[in-house]
Design a protein around this motif. Structure first.
Motif, PDB file in Angstrom:
ATOM      1  N   ILE A 385       0.846  -1.197   0.000  1.00 18.58           N
ATOM      2  CA  ILE A 385       0.000   0.000   0.000  1.00 18.58           C
ATOM      3  C   ILE A 385       0.879   1.243   0.000  1.00 18.58           C
ATOM      4  N   SER A 386       1.943   1.232   0.831  1.00 18.61           N
ATOM      5  CA  SER A 386       2.830   2.404   0.865  1.00 18.61           C
ATOM      6  C   SER A 386       3.471   2.641  -0.491  1.00 18.61           C
ATOM      7  N   MET A 387       3.950   1.553  -1.120  1.00 15.98           N
ATOM      8  CA  MET A 387       4.636   1.722  -2.407  1.00 15.98           C
ATOM      9  C   MET A 387       3.664   2.223  -3.478  1.00 15.98           C
ATOM     10  N   VAL A 388       2.438   1.689  -3.481  1.00 16.02           N
ATOM     11  CA  VAL A 388       1.468   2.152  -4.477  1.00 16.02           C
ATOM     12  C   VAL A 388       1.239   3.656  -4.312  1.00 16.02           C
ATOM     13  N   PHE A 389       1.136   4.127  -3.047  1.00 20.09           N
ATOM     14  CA  PHE A 389       0.914   5.558  -2.858  1.00 20.09           C
ATOM     15  C   PHE A 389       2.164   6.384  -3.164  1.00 20.09           C
ATOM     16  N   ILE A 390       3.349   5.834  -2.842  1.00 22.47           N
ATOM     17  CA  ILE A 390       4.583   6.533  -3.217  1.00 22.47           C
ATOM     18  C   ILE A 390       4.590   6.744  -4.736  1.00 22.47           C
ATOM     19  N   VAL A 391       4.203   5.676  -5.457  1.00 26.16           N
ATOM     20  CA  VAL A 391       4.230   5.742  -6.920  1.00 26.16           C
ATOM     21  C   VAL A 391       3.152   6.691  -7.434  1.00 26.16           C
ATOM     22  N   LEU A 392       1.972   6.678  -6.800  1.00 18.87           N
ATOM     23  CA  LEU A 392       0.911   7.588  -7.267  1.00 18.87           C
ATOM     24  C   LEU A 392       1.290   9.048  -7.026  1.00 18.87           C
ATOM     25  N   VAL A 393       1.835   9.372  -5.852  1.00 18.34           N
ATOM     26  CA  VAL A 393       2.193  10.782  -5.625  1.00 18.34           C
ATOM     27  C   VAL A 393       3.370  11.194  -6.511  1.00 18.34           C
ATOM     28  N   THR A 394       4.301  10.264  -6.748  1.00 18.44           N
ATOM     29  CA  THR A 394       5.425  10.619  -7.619  1.00 18.44           C
ATOM     30  C   THR A 394       4.941  10.792  -9.056  1.00 18.44           C
ATOM     31  N   THR A 395       3.982   9.955  -9.474  1.00 14.16           N
ATOM     32  CA  THR A 395       3.400  10.130 -10.807  1.00 14.16           C
ATOM     33  C   THR A 395       2.702  11.482 -10.897  1.00 14.16           C
ATOM     34  N   GLY A 396       1.984  11.843  -9.823  1.00  9.83           N
ATOM     35  CA  GLY A 396       1.321  13.156  -9.787  1.00  9.83           C
ATOM     36  C   GLY A 396       2.341  14.271  -9.927  1.00  9.83           C
ATOM     37  N   ALA A 397       3.438  14.154  -9.164  1.00  6.59           N
ATOM     38  CA  ALA A 397       4.493  15.166  -9.255  1.00  6.59           C
ATOM     39  C   ALA A 397       5.039  15.230 -10.677  1.00  6.59           C
ATOM     40  N   GLY A 398       5.189  14.064 -11.300  1.00  7.69           N
ATOM     41  CA  GLY A 398       5.715  14.010 -12.665  1.00  7.69           C
ATOM     42  C   GLY A 398       4.764  14.662 -13.660  1.00  7.69           C
ATOM     43  N   MET A 399       3.458  14.468 -13.439  1.00 12.58           N
ATOM     44  CA  MET A 399       2.489  15.081 -14.359  1.00 12.58           C
ATOM     45  C   MET A 399       2.509  16.597 -14.228  1.00 12.58           C
ATOM     46  N   VAL A 400       2.549  17.077 -12.976  1.00 18.98           N
ATOM     47  CA  VAL A 400       2.617  18.525 -12.752  1.00 18.98           C
ATOM     48  C   VAL A 400       3.906  19.079 -13.366  1.00 18.98           C
ATOM     49  N   GLN A 401       5.009  18.346 -13.148  1.00 21.34           N
ATOM     50  CA  GLN A 401       6.299  18.800 -13.692  1.00 21.34           C
ATOM     51  C   GLN A 401       6.260  18.848 -15.212  1.00 21.34           C
ATOM     52  N   THR A 402       5.712  17.776 -15.833  1.00 19.44           N
ATOM     53  CA  THR A 402       5.640  17.738 -17.288  1.00 19.44           C
ATOM     54  C   THR A 402       4.841  18.923 -17.798  1.00 19.44           C
ATOM     55  N   TYR A 403       3.704  19.192 -17.152  1.00 20.20           N
ATOM     56  CA  TYR A 403       2.849  20.281 -17.618  1.00 20.20           C
ATOM     57  C   TYR A 403       3.512  21.640 -17.411  1.00 20.20           C
ATOM     58  N   MET A 404       3.987  21.878 -16.172  1.00 19.83           N
ATOM     59  CA  MET A 404       4.454  23.230 -15.858  1.00 19.83           C
ATOM     60  C   MET A 404       5.836  23.528 -16.440  1.00 19.83           C
ATOM     61  N   GLU A 405       6.738  22.535 -16.359  1.00 19.58           N
ATOM     62  CA  GLU A 405       8.105  22.795 -16.831  1.00 19.58           C
ATOM     63  C   GLU A 405       8.201  22.599 -18.337  1.00 19.58           C
ATOM     64  N   ARG A 406       7.716  21.476 -18.813  1.00 22.60           N
ATOM     65  CA  ARG A 406       7.921  21.137 -20.213  1.00 22.60           C
ATOM     66  C   ARG A 406       6.943  21.838 -21.149  1.00 22.60           C
ATOM     67  N   LEU A 407       5.688  21.989 -20.706  1.00 21.84           N
ATOM     68  CA  LEU A 407       4.708  22.608 -21.598  1.00 21.84           C
ATOM     69  C   LEU A 407       4.606  24.118 -21.382  1.00 21.84           C
ATOM     70  N   MET A 408       4.584  24.555 -20.090  1.00 23.88           N
ATOM     71  CA  MET A 408       4.416  25.990 -19.837  1.00 23.88           C
ATOM     72  C   MET A 408       5.746  26.735 -19.825  1.00 23.88           C
ATOM     73  N   GLY A 409       6.835  26.004 -19.549  1.00 23.13           N
ATOM     74  CA  GLY A 409       8.130  26.670 -19.558  1.00 23.13           C
ATOM     75  C   GLY A 409       8.531  27.262 -18.217  1.00 23.13           C
ATOM     76  N   LEU A 410       7.924  26.793 -17.111  1.00 24.19           N
ATOM     77  CA  LEU A 410       8.377  27.263 -15.802  1.00 24.19           C
ATOM     78  C   LEU A 410       9.714  26.633 -15.462  1.00 24.19           C
ATOM     79  N   ASP A 411      10.416  27.272 -14.546  1.00 29.45           N
ATOM     80  CA  ASP A 411      11.743  26.795 -14.178  1.00 29.45           C
ATOM     81  C   ASP A 411      11.638  25.511 -13.347  1.00 29.45           C
ATOM     82  N   TYR A 412      12.632  24.620 -13.532  1.00 21.84           N
ATOM     83  CA  TYR A 412      12.667  23.356 -12.783  1.00 21.84           C
ATOM     84  C   TYR A 412      12.541  23.602 -11.280  1.00 21.84           C
ATOM     85  N   VAL A 413      13.348  24.551 -10.790  1.00 26.40           N
ATOM     86  CA  VAL A 413      13.401  24.778  -9.342  1.00 26.40           C
ATOM     87  C   VAL A 413      12.061  25.306  -8.823  1.00 26.40           C
TER      88      VAL A 413
END
Lengths: 463, 223
Positions: A385-413
């Protein structure tokens, strides 16, 4: 349950070292997750903590697989190992080498200037992900693995009894040993460096290791359920065959953006999107076999075996295929999506594999007729259960990162420090849950068969 | 299918695919050198610096690495050399909020590392990393840019500075810079940042005075 050959006991030494390193891996993993919130949290910086995290992982899985092999080979060839003292020596040589490498990483972390160059290679940390071990350690590791393979092959040659399971297992291990070599050649060009680096990393985890997993899956289903060998071996050949047909050219999905020619986009895209198929066949194989299970005494072993098949498919298969096509990967490459995939794939495909082998073989090694599986189940659910949630929150972080950094052009930091902050907090919390699960497992590992079965009081008679 | 046939399918099928893989590998090896500049001794020394300090333990390069710190593939196109060198040697003297520790990288090592980053940035990566869709679109959204905004864009200021959330975090946020600084300070600072900010890693703005005045006008409007 008991072992037929005394040499199978050597498996336990490897398992114990593996279990200890597993605990180390998860503790430093938790430190790393806290460093996403406070970079200066620990006396070692993130780069060294991360190096320890993934190296401990690789080494404990390898030790687990070597232990498992030392258990399987005598049983399959119906003979003692060719040399038990050699196996003991190989075990202790491995422990000493690994300990020296770990101390070297820590030293280089405290004082980076200590990581000097001798004969053109770095002495403590090669600074190449997963294969950070310096050259002198590479050579010792290769010798250790060659001694291990030599011992196993001599055993089989002595008895001349080849089975499909042991053949595929040793084939996978030989492939694993060979694929370590391309990582040992220094390349001046970073493009070539990464090209050969992927031979090691990809052809291990999506090639050799999956072959080993296919062989061990067949072995475990045979042991736990008593399923007939004939059908198991046929499906095993098909599974590992499909792993190789898709996985070898699937290496191309790492050759999209590192300076390699454009045709890899086609090769990698096509073959890597087929990679989940053999993993799905393994799930089906596990279900097909267990459907006929009636009197299973080792319930924990069965549980972990089936869970391994399922999470191998979900983690390595599904979480990989979602971002493997070049059109998607162009945007997600190098984001937390990769981290999420890495975590669920290693957990499902290999952590659960080694744990199932431990639960399938340890009762026999310790000569236990029956054991209480409740701690095994508890640790499974805490971890999973812990690993599934670790993976879901990390996937969420990855989706936000993909959208904001890669598509919108916000800075990584900016994205990491603000928009993804709560994902890091949640990941650390679930990391604690995972550590609890590992703690329960470690306790169970050391106490299994060494304590009396819980006394069940008879139902009180009615007055 | 018999077990024997299944086994042969596995063995010979695997060999078949491995041979194809080897053929592509051979072809690729012949093409790699045309897709990247020559590796000089300086670049190779920089690569060793990259390995020595386990940079990939935090950063990524070509998108591969540890996802804890920014990707380094195009860093040399995006940040001024002087800034990079100062940051690499002592990150928090430039940006107190930096997560990167002071690793003890020497001046010579930093120069080699920058040569290595220059080399990396010139490798043909099939268009990766892609240009962000929205940030690229924002500059040509139909609205006429002011002269100062055009200078801001052409000089690549947003590689290090952010306005309204868009831009880098290496330098201070400029969203409200007009309420903090006056015209004289801004203009003088553009001409020589070191005169105004101690330890500043910002390069002097190399542009005609007229452009710098327009840039200053733009900064003043940011309130």
């Amino acid at each position: 349950m008991s072992i037929k050959y005394q040499s199978q006991k050597i498996a336990q030494d490897f398992f114990t070292f593996a279990v200890v390193l597993f605990l180390v891996q998860v503790v430093v993993g938790l430190v790393a997750s806290l460093q996403f919130l406070w970079p200066d949290f620990f006396f070692l910086k993130f780069n060294i903590v991360k190096t320890l995290h993934i190296n401990a992982l690789i080494v404990w899985l390898l030790c687990g697989l070597m232990g498992a092999t030392y258990y399987v080979i005598p049983e399959e060839s119906e003979s003692e190992l060719w040399s038990i003292p050699l196996a003991k020596l190989q075990f202790w040589a491995t422990v000493v080498t690994i300990t020296a490498v770990v101390l070297g990483y820590i030293w280089a972390g405290i004082n980076p200037q200590a990581n000097g160059t001798v004969l053109g290679t770095l002495t403590l940390n090669e600074g190449r992900k997963y294969i950070e071990a310096p050259r002198w350690a590479d050579i010792l590791i290769v010798i250790s693995v060659l001694v291990f393979l030599f011992n196993c092959f001599m055993t089989v040659l002595k008895t001349k009894k080849w089975t499909g399971i042991q053949g595929v297992l040793l084939g996978g291990l030989t492939f694993l040993a060979l694929m370590y070599l391309p990582g040992m050649v220094y390349m001046k060009s970073m493009v070539k460096d990464q090209f050969w680096w992927w031979w090691v990393v990809h052809l291990w985890v999506e090639g050799a290791w999956e072959i080993i997993a296919g062989a061990l899956l067949a072995f475990m289903l045979m042991k736990v359920i008593g399923a007939p060998r004939h059908a198991l071996e046929k499906w095993m050949y098909l599974e590992v065959g499909l792993v190789m047909f898709t996985g070898i050219l699937g290496t191309g999905h790492h050759y999209y953006w590192i300076g390699t020619p454009q045709y890899w986009l086609w090769i990698g895209g096509i073959f890597s999107s087929l990679e989940p198929i053999p993993l799905l066949v393994m799930v089906w194989d596990a279900f097909r076999t267990t459907r006929e299970a009636r009197n299973v005494t080792n319930r924990a072993g069965l549980y972990y075996t089936v869970a391994h098949a399922i999470f191998n498919f979900v983690g390595a298969g599904l979480w990989g295929v979602i971002h493997t096509l070049p059109e998607v990967n162009k945007w997600t490459h190098g984001t937390q999506i990769t981290t999420a995939h890495g975590h669920l794939a290693f957990y499902g495909a290999y952590v659960l594999l080694v744990m199932s082998m431990i639960y399938v073989t340890l009762p026999a090694i310790r000569g236990v007729k029956e054991f209480n599986p409740s701690r095994a189940f508890q640790s499974f659910w805490w971890m999973t259960i812990s690993m599934v949630f670790i993976v879901l929150v990390t996937t969420g972080a990855g989706m936000v990162q993909t959208y904001m950094e890669r598509l919108m052009g916000l800075d990584y930091v900016t994205v990491k420090a603000t928009y993804n902050l709560w994902f890091w907090i949640l990941r650390a919390i679930f990391g604690v849950g995972f550590l609890i699960g590992v703690g329960i497992f470690v306790v169970d590992y050391f106490r299994l068969g060494r304590e009396p079965m819980p006394y069940v009081s008879p139902a009180p008679e009615k007055a | 299918m018999s077990n024997r046939a299944a086994r042969n399918l596995f063995i010979f099928g695997s060999l078949f695919f491995f041979v194809i893989f080897l053929a592509f590998t051979y072809d690729t090896m012949g093409k790699l050198d045309q897709r990247a500049p020559e590796v000089t001794n300086e670049v190779n020394a920089g690569k060793m610096v990259w390995h020595k300090y386990d940079c990939i333990g935090c950063h990524t390069i070509f998108g591969t690495g540890s996802y804890f710190a920014p990707d380094m593939t195009k860093v040399s196109d995006r940040k001024p050399k002087g800034y990079l060198k100062q940051f690499i040697m002592d990150p928090r003297s430039v940006n107190p909020a930096a997560a990167m520790p002071k690793l003890g990288i020497t001046s010579a090592e930093a120069d080699n590392l920058l040569a290595f980053f220059d080399w990396i940035a010139k490798v043909d990566t099939n268009g990766w990393p892609p240009k962000p869709i929205l940030a690229v679109a924002a500059g040509v959204g139909g609205r006429e840019l002011t002269a100062g905004q055009r200078v801001y864009q052409s000089l690549g200021c947003s590689n290090c500075h952010a306005i309204n959330g868009i831009g880098g975090t290496s330098g201070p946020d400029l969203t409200r810079v007009g309420s903090r600084r006056d015209r004289a300070w801004l203009f003088g600072h553009f001409k020589d940042p070191g005169e105004y900010v101690r330890n500043s890693a910002m390069p002097k703005v190399e542009a005609p005075d007229a452009d710098i005045r327009q840039l200053t006008d733009y900064m003043i409007t940011l309130k």
